[in-house]
Design a protein around this motif. Structure first.
Motif, PDB file in Angstrom:
ATOM      1  N   ARG A 105       7.673   4.530  23.623  1.00 12.63           N
ATOM      2  CA  ARG A 105       8.699   3.516  23.886  1.00 12.63           C
ATOM      3  C   ARG A 105       9.485   3.837  25.155  1.00 12.63           C
ATOM      4  N   ASN A 108       7.287   3.096  28.110  1.00 13.84           N
ATOM      5  CA  ASN A 108       7.146   1.650  28.287  1.00 13.84           C
ATOM      6  C   ASN A 108       8.411   1.050  28.903  1.00 13.84           C
ATOM      7  N   LEU A 109       9.559   1.570  28.497  1.00 11.10           N
ATOM      8  CA  LEU A 109      10.823   1.140  29.103  1.00 11.10           C
ATOM      9  C   LEU A 109      10.824   1.448  30.594  1.00 11.10           C
ATOM     10  N   ASP A 138      14.591  -0.623  25.061  1.00 13.16           N
ATOM     11  CA  ASP A 138      13.268  -1.119  25.457  1.00 13.16           C
ATOM     12  C   ASP A 138      13.046  -2.551  24.973  1.00 13.16           C
TER      13      ASP A 138
END
Length: 271
Positions: A105, A108-109, A138
């Motif tokens: 996560r 991905n952020l 996120d």
């Protein structure tokens, strides 16, 4: 970090056992002797250095956002452990534990921030998303990305191509936020927000397929078709705003109706 991985993943130690082990190291003993305020300072500086080195973050603004996100990860992870004292100063091993738990996560952020430069500024202004006991930054980033993808103008092929490229660049990180794997790990606030992402992304993605296959290059096929296809593009937008879930009967039938009307209208224009 290698010590943490070895102790928890290979030796089967618990987080509490590793913390106890860390306190016996020279660094751990040094930090333990410090007052709570200094311990907190050690923690925040260590967390910042960890993010900077692990994720290769060079932009100071991005670093601040990711540090805030990892701090939320630490808070969320600590709440899952019943044996953690709420007022206890957070020790350094929690940085490693939280990073490995939320690694996908966080990365991905960072990917979304890197792809969409204006995203960082939006997130910095959202204190509600940047702080707290749960990682939600996120998901908020994905909400903002979907909002950025609202098509402003699709009158020319140049505008269409720019928009389609934006959609394709953000497709992977947005879909990762909405993935079944991600949904299994979200807490309450993230679950509430992710529904907005799913709804918005379904609409944007469906519209992008229509633009790519029906509107893009329409002038080269037949200039007379452009007003017709633009009109049905706007019609599709309105339909998807009401309900973008094409697995549902009504929106699916509405989209099929638009495609059929567009086809019939095109036949009339050409003949």
């Amino acid at each position: 970090d290698e010590l943490w991985v070895h102790a928890l993943q290979r030796e089967g130690h618990t987080q509490s056992q590793f913390e106890e082990f860390f306190r016996k190291t020279p660094l751990g003993r040094y930090i333990t002797k410090a007052d709570p305020e200094m311990q907190a300072e050690f923690f925040h500086r260590y967390l910042q250095d960890f993010i900077s080195m692990t994720m290769s973050v060079t932009c100071q603004e991005d670093l601040q956002l990711l540090c805030g996100a990892l701090t939320c990860c630490v808070n969320e992870l600590r709440l899952r452990h019943d044996d953690v004292m709420e007022k206890e100063v957070t020790s350094l091993p929690w940085v490693h534990a939280a990073y490995h738990e939320f690694k996908n996560r966080l990365q991905n952020l960072f990917r979304m921030i890197s792809i969409e430069p204006q995203l960082a500024q939006v997130l910095r202004g959202n204190t509600h998303a940047r702080e707290g006991d749960e990682l939600v930054l996120d998901v908020y980033a994905a909400v903002a990305c979907v909002e950025f993808l609202e098509p402003q103008a699709l009158d020319t092929d140049g505008q269409r191509l720019v928009w389609l490229r934006q959609v394709k660049r953000l497709q992977v990180p947005i879909e990762l936020v909405c993935s079944e794997e991600s949904l299994r790990h979200y807490e309450e606030r993230s679950m509430v927000m992710v529904h907005r992402v799913q709804t918005g992304w379904n609409r944007i993605f469906t519209l992008s397929l229509f633009v790519e296959h029906m509107l893009l290059g329409i002038e080269a096929v037949e200039k007379k078709l452009k007003p017709l296809v633009l009109e049905h593009t706007r019609g599709l937008c309105k339909v998807l705003e009401k309900n973008s879930d094409l697995k549902s009967e009504k929106p699916f039938e509405a989209v099929i109706g638009i495609l059929k009307a567009c086809k019939d209208g095109a036949m009339e224009c050409i003949l």
